[in-house]
Design a protein around this motif. Structure first.
Motif, PDB file in Angstrom:
ATOM      1  N   ASN A 282     -11.557   3.609  13.832  1.00  0.00           N
ATOM      2  CA  ASN A 282     -10.799   2.556  15.184  1.00  0.00           C
ATOM      3  C   ASN A 282     -11.875   2.460  16.389  1.00  0.00           C
ATOM      4  OD1 ASN A 282     -10.281   5.033  16.173  1.00  0.00           O
ATOM      5  ND2 ASN A 282      -8.628   4.502  17.138  1.00  0.00           N
ATOM      6  N   SER A 283     -13.194   3.109  15.875  1.00  0.00           N
ATOM      7  CA  SER A 283     -14.240   3.253  16.894  1.00  0.00           C
ATOM      8  C   SER A 283     -15.103   1.883  16.823  1.00  0.00           C
ATOM      9  CB  SER A 283     -15.036   4.445  16.552  1.00  0.00           C
ATOM     10  OG  SER A 283     -15.447   4.474  15.149  1.00  0.00           O
ATOM     11  N   PHE A 284     -14.609   0.759  16.175  1.00  0.00           N
ATOM     12  CA  PHE A 284     -15.087  -0.505  16.044  1.00  0.00           C
ATOM     13  C   PHE A 284     -15.649  -1.338  17.567  1.00  0.00           C
ATOM     14  CE2 PHE A 284     -14.529  -5.157  15.473  1.00  0.00           C
ATOM     15  CZ  PHE A 284     -15.627  -5.364  14.786  1.00  0.00           C
ATOM     16  N   SER A 301     -18.576  14.990   9.919  1.00  0.00           N
ATOM     17  CA  SER A 301     -17.829  15.650   8.967  1.00  0.00           C
ATOM     18  C   SER A 301     -17.348  14.718   7.792  1.00  0.00           C
ATOM     19  CB  SER A 301     -16.757  16.599   9.971  1.00  0.00           C
ATOM     20  OG  SER A 301     -15.680  15.416  10.227  1.00  0.00           O
ATOM     21  N   SER A 302     -17.479  13.396   8.215  1.00  0.00           N
ATOM     22  CA  SER A 302     -16.845  12.502   7.067  1.00  0.00           C
ATOM     23  C   SER A 302     -17.658  12.429   5.932  1.00  0.00           C
ATOM     24  CB  SER A 302     -17.054  10.996   7.770  1.00  0.00           C
ATOM     25  OG  SER A 302     -17.119  10.151   6.735  1.00  0.00           O
ATOM     26  N   SER A 303     -16.893  12.530   4.679  1.00  0.00           N
ATOM     27  CA  SER A 303     -17.569  12.596   3.518  1.00  0.00           C
ATOM     28  C   SER A 303     -18.287  11.278   3.060  1.00  0.00           C
ATOM     29  CB  SER A 303     -16.577  12.872   2.284  1.00  0.00           C
ATOM     30  OG  SER A 303     -15.270  11.900   2.038  1.00  0.00           O
ATOM     31  N   SER A 304     -17.736  10.126   3.848  1.00  0.00           N
ATOM     32  CA  SER A 304     -18.474   8.883   3.436  1.00  0.00           C
ATOM     33  C   SER A 304     -19.816   8.753   4.178  1.00  0.00           C
ATOM     34  CB  SER A 304     -17.483   7.606   3.990  1.00  0.00           C
ATOM     35  OG  SER A 304     -16.199   8.049   3.483  1.00  0.00           O
ATOM     36  N   LEU A 305     -20.039   9.520   5.144  1.00  0.00           N
ATOM     37  CA  LEU A 305     -21.274   9.572   6.029  1.00  0.00           C
ATOM     38  C   LEU A 305     -22.432   9.213   5.337  1.00  0.00           C
ATOM     39  CD1 LEU A 305     -22.561   9.076   8.787  1.00  0.00           C
ATOM     40  CD2 LEU A 305     -22.662  11.495   8.960  1.00  0.00           C
TER      41      LEU A 305
END
Ligand SMILES: Cc1cc2nc3c(=O)[nH]c(=O)nc-3n(C[C@H](O)[C@H](O)[C@H](O)COP(=O)(O)O)c2cc1C
Length: 405
Positions: A282-284, A301-305
């Protein structure tokens, strides 16, 4: 208004009305012997309007609280009930007790040293029980249950406040929280001299008298009582705005940031292996129209990064009101996110969530360090949107919907 059950002494179920927002500071109302929570109606209205969360509890054997099969209605059992209820609350309320409810509250809070409650209001429950008060009290409690079918008739035979007068006086000396003692000027319970002695003895206590009112002025003159009560609460137990200072608790900062209402997006990209990758964000923010830029912040920490950093392209999918399950799926670790969600490959290769309110296909423009997040800026290559749907909103940690008055 919601009803809540608490476990009291010996597991007996006690019932309470919960009113107002549970984010507001709370006030627990405890009625007198032979009454029920309904006597607090007007006081509870006034408190909710003044921004307090109100819990009106029925004593054991009263109203919708359970009756004790083996007539455990001694004063001590009632005190243990209140202790148990206070321990089950998320915050320390101010307890307002009328008559018997006042003595129960005084004993529980005075003996406990102030861990369970943030204040105490004694409505016609004088902290010194002299012989005259004890007599008036016994008569009033014994006669009251007969007046209402909502009270176990055995209660009046068992309750033994007079026997606990020494315990009550001793507990009064232990009070450390702000205390207000209110009495009707014409009440037969206690007197002004005893009230003054109490205020001298307990440094945190104050005393107020309601003119033209007798015993249980709370209910005779509820407007006057509410005014005295609200004045006490505003002065002595004020509503505090949570305050974050650099280095203090991160929870308060998160809650302050959560006051900014947002939509919800899923940020997607294609990994080097050709697998779709995505997470809820939601940081859009829109950044620029010329050139057309937007940004999202992705936790380190996001695995998508890694996939987002490696890929030259990504997409931002704005969710509509019906896509809360999609938001949950893409926020939960360990889910096979794309097999549960309809999607298709966009014109520029990024995965697009089907039926989203809007899809922005972007080419990576820049990456910035943002503390524990990475600020990912995209240049919009293509945007499409659905003009007739409402957005999924997020505010104070909860999903919301648009509401047009
Ligand atoms: C409403 C909502 C908004 C979120 N916003 C963000 C965000 O802006 N950035 C972020 O990194 N994580 C955000 N998250 C948390 C991630 O979606 C969550 O940690 C997810 O499990 C990350 O998945 P990943 O580790 O597979 O990338 C948000 C979660 C929710 C429910």
């Amino acid at each position: 208004m919601a009803e809540r059950e608490f476990k009291g002494f010996g597991g007996l179920l006690l019932s309470a009305d919960m009113r107002g927002s549970d984010e507001d500071p709370s006030v627990l109302l405890l009625h007198g012997g032979g009454q029920t929570r309904h006597v607090w109606q007007e006081t509870a209205d006034a408190l909710v309007k003044a921004g307090r969360h109100v819990i009106s509890l029925d004593l054991r054997g009263h109203g919708r609280s359970a009756r004790s099969e083996d007539a455990r209605y001694e004063f001590d059992a009632c005190v243990e009930d209140l202790r148990a209820v206070l321990a089950q609350l998320a915050s320390r309320p101010v307890v307002v007790g009328a008559g018997l409810g006042g003595w129960i509250a005084l004993t529980a809070i005075g003996e406990d040293g102030g861990h369970l409650a943030s204040g105490l209001v004694l409505a016609d429950a004088p902290p010194e029980i002299d012989l005259r008060t004890a007599g008036a009290l016994a008569a009033s409690i014994r006669s009251a249950p007969a007046q209402t079918e909502n009270v176990d008739p055995v209660f009046g035979d068992v309750i033994d406040v007079e026997k606990s007068s020494e315990r009550i006086s001793l507990a009064a000396s232990g009070l450390k929280v702000p205390v207000l003692f209110v009495r009707g000027a014409l009440s037969s319970f206690g007197n002004r001299d005893a009230a003054n002695r109490f205020v001298e003895k307990v440094a945190t206590a104050e005393f107020a008298e309601i003119e033209d009112a007798g015993h249980l002025a709370v209910f005779d003159r509820s407007d006057a009582f509410s005014a005295v009560l609200l004045d006490f609460l505003e002065r002595r137990v004020p509503r505090v705005m949570p305050d974050y200072k650099q280095g203090s608790d991160a929870r308060t900062l998160r809650d302050a940031l959560g006051c900014f209402a947002t939509g919800v997006t899923v940020v997607t990209t294609m990994s080097a292996e050709g697998e779709p990758v995505g997470l809820t964000a939601n940081s859009f923010t829109s950044v620029s129209l010329d050139p057309p830029l937007l940004l999202v912040c992705i936790a380190k920490s996001s695995s998508s990064l890694a996939a987002l950093e490696a890929s030259q392209r990504f997409a931002v999918n704005v969710l509509h009101i019906g896509q809360q399950p999609v938001s949950n799926t893409f926020a939960m670790p360990g889910e096979d996110r794309f097999s549960q969600t309809p999607w298709q490959e966009g014109q520029y290769g990024s995965p697009l969530i089907s039926g989203a309110l809007a899809n922005f296909e972007c080419i990576k423009f820049d990456l910035h360090d943002g503390g524990d997040h990475v600020i990912l800026i995209g240049k919009v290559e293509r945007a499409k949107y659905e003009p007739r749907r409402d957005p999924l909103l997020y505010f104070k940690g909860k999903y919301r919907r648009l509401h047009f008055a």
